[in-house]
Structures are given as structure tokens and as C-alpha cells.
Design an enzyme around this catalytic site. Structure first.
Site, PDB file in Angstrom:
ATOM      1  N   GLY A  93     -16.163   2.506   3.357  1.00 50.27           N
ATOM      2  CA  GLY A  93     -14.908   3.264   3.268  1.00 50.27           C
ATOM      3  C   GLY A  93     -14.062   2.887   2.074  1.00 50.27           C
ATOM      4  CD  GLN A  94     -14.672  -0.797  -2.908  1.00 48.83           C
ATOM      5  OE1 GLN A  94     -15.834  -1.124  -2.586  1.00 48.83           O
ATOM      6  NE2 GLN A  94     -14.035  -1.363  -3.917  1.00 48.83           N
ATOM      7  CG  ASN A 101     -12.221  -0.611   3.888  1.00 43.82           C
ATOM      8  OD1 ASN A 101     -12.570  -1.100   4.960  1.00 43.82           O
ATOM      9  ND2 ASN A 101     -11.082   0.037   3.734  1.00 43.82           N
ATOM     10  CG  ASP A 121      -2.054   0.991   1.105  1.00 44.47           C
ATOM     11  OD1 ASP A 121      -3.216   0.556   1.051  1.00 44.47           O
ATOM     12  OD2 ASP A 121      -1.790   2.214   1.048  1.00 44.47           O
ATOM     13  CG  HIS A 169      -8.614  -2.940  -2.350  1.00 47.04           C
ATOM     14  ND1 HIS A 169      -9.511  -2.249  -3.133  1.00 47.04           N
ATOM     15  CD2 HIS A 169      -8.521  -2.242  -1.194  1.00 47.04           C
ATOM     16  CE1 HIS A 169      -9.925  -1.177  -2.488  1.00 47.04           C
ATOM     17  NE2 HIS A 169      -9.353  -1.152  -1.292  1.00 47.04           N
ATOM     18  CG  HIS A 178      -6.706  -2.778   3.236  1.00 48.25           C
ATOM     19  ND1 HIS A 178      -5.991  -1.618   3.017  1.00 48.25           N
ATOM     20  CD2 HIS A 178      -7.930  -2.570   2.700  1.00 48.25           C
ATOM     21  CE1 HIS A 178      -6.760  -0.747   2.382  1.00 48.25           C
ATOM     22  NE2 HIS A 178      -7.949  -1.291   2.177  1.00 48.25           N
TER      23      HIS A 178
HETATM   24  P1  5GP Z   1      -9.750   1.428   0.374  1.00 49.10           P
HETATM   25  O1  5GP Z   1      -9.929   2.692   1.144  1.00 49.10           O
HETATM   26  O2  5GP Z   1     -10.416   1.493  -0.981  1.00 49.10           O
HETATM   27  O3  5GP Z   1     -10.120   0.188   1.133  1.00 49.10           O
HETATM   28  O4  5GP Z   1      -8.197   1.281   0.161  1.00 49.10           O
HETATM   29  C1  5GP Z   1      -7.521   1.785  -0.937  1.00 49.10           C
HETATM   30  C2  5GP Z   1      -6.053   1.699  -0.597  1.00 49.10           C
HETATM   31  O5  5GP Z   1      -5.314   1.858  -1.779  1.00 49.10           O
HETATM   32  C3  5GP Z   1      -5.573   2.780   0.377  1.00 49.10           C
HETATM   33  O6  5GP Z   1      -5.007   2.167   1.534  1.00 49.10           O
HETATM   34  C4  5GP Z   1      -4.545   3.575  -0.427  1.00 49.10           C
HETATM   35  O7  5GP Z   1      -3.449   3.990   0.343  1.00 49.10           O
HETATM   36  C5  5GP Z   1      -4.156   2.579  -1.511  1.00 49.10           C
HETATM   37  N1  5GP Z   1      -3.760   3.187  -2.770  1.00 49.10           N
HETATM   38  C6  5GP Z   1      -4.435   4.156  -3.448  1.00 49.10           C
HETATM   39  N2  5GP Z   1      -3.791   4.456  -4.593  1.00 49.10           N
HETATM   40  C7  5GP Z   1      -2.687   3.654  -4.639  1.00 49.10           C
HETATM   41  C8  5GP Z   1      -1.630   3.509  -5.594  1.00 49.10           C
HETATM   42  O8  5GP Z   1      -1.562   4.166  -6.628  1.00 49.10           O
HETATM   43  N3  5GP Z   1      -0.668   2.591  -5.303  1.00 49.10           N
HETATM   44  C9  5GP Z   1      -0.706   1.836  -4.150  1.00 49.10           C
HETATM   45  N4  5GP Z   1       0.290   0.969  -3.959  1.00 49.10           N
HETATM   46  N5  5GP Z   1      -1.690   1.950  -3.250  1.00 49.10           N
HETATM   47  C10 5GP Z   1      -2.672   2.846  -3.478  1.00 49.10           C
END
Ligand code: 5GP
Ligand code: ZN
Length: 112
Positions: free
Chosen positions: A91-92, A85, A30, A98, A100
Site C-alpha cells: 500500500g505504499q 507500507n 500527514d 516513511h 507513519h
Molecule cells: P503511504 O500510503 O505511501 O504509506 O503513505 C503516504 C502518506 O503520505 C499518506 O498518508 C498521505 O496522506 C501522505 N502524503 C502524501 N502527499 C503528502 C504531502 O504532500 N504532504 C504531506 N504532509 N503528506 C502527504
């Protein structure tokens, strides 16, 4: 899918620190880590979120990848957290499913 950051990472159009890859899944660090180990586990196929999964067996295979990576990263014995999420209230922020994988420190509960 066009305009999906994670599809672009799969295609190699956006760089990422890859930690595991096979024909079906990719795991990468991440960009804004919330723990010493913070990886994102994704299917290469674009699926928006849990509600769009058609092949339920995909989740079993994905958790097999989580087992492998947890071992590879040395967090399998002390423990770790897996978070998905789903949707706005979940919170997505990226619309490519994906999971985490967080570890390397104690995880508080409940989350905020
Ligand atoms: P969500 O909030 O959708 O569950 O998580 C999205 C995750 O993707 C976040 O933890 C954010 O830091 C990560 N993320 C967003 N853009 C990028 C990117 O361009 N590269 C990487 N490696 N992680 C990303
Ligand atoms: Zn995508």
C-alpha cells in the site's frame, strides 16, 4: 531526488507542518491524518523503501526519533502505532521511505 514529494518537503520546496528535525531525519504531519496524531517519519536521504536500506543502523536511529516524537506529542504512555507500507502490495503510495506514527485514539487490529 527529482519528482519525489518528500524530498521536496526536505528541501523546503513543498510546505509541511514539521514536528521534529535533525541532520538525518524529518518528521511532519500527514496531510490526510487518520488519527489525532498522524506524523510521517522520514530519513532526509532518498531511500525508496525498506528493501533499499543499506545501513541497518539507520532504523535504530529512526526508532530513537520515534521515541522522542511520541514523548513530545504526549502519546508515549497510552500507546501508538508505527506503520511502514512497503511496495505496491504493502500500500505504499509515496516512493520515499516513511514510517507513519499514529496515536491519540485506540487502533483497531487487524488493519483492512
Ligand atoms: P503511504 O500510503 O505511501 O504509506 O503513505 C503516504 C502518506 O503520505 C499518506 O498518508 C498521505 O496522506 C501522505 N502524503 C502524501 N502527499 C503528502 C504531502 O504532500 N504532504 C504531506 N504532509 N503528506 C502527504
Ligand atoms: Zn525522496
Amino acid at each position: 531526488m527529482a519528482d519525489c514529494i518528500f524530498c521536496k518537503i526536505v528541501e523546503g520546496d513543498i510546505p509541511a507542518q514539521k514536528v521534529y528535525e535533525d541532520h538525518e531525519f524529518l518528521v511532519f504531519a500527514d496531510v490526510k491524518p487518520q488519527a489525532p496524531v498522524h506524523h510521517l517519519v522520514i530519513p532526509k536521504e532518498h531511500i525508496s523503501n525498506i528493501m533499499e536500506i543499506k545501513d541497518q543502523d539507520l532504523l535504530g536511529r529512526l526508532f530513537g526519533v520515534i521515541q522522542k516524537v511520541a514523548q513530545q506529542e504526549g502519546i508515549s504512555e497510552k500507546g501508538f502505532r508505527v506503520v511502514n507500507n512497503c511496495g505496491d502490495d504493502g500500500g505504499q503510495t509515496v516512493g520515499h521511505i516513511h514510517f507513519h506514527l499514529l496515536g491519540g485514539r485506540f487502533m483497531e487490529w487487524p488493519p483492512g
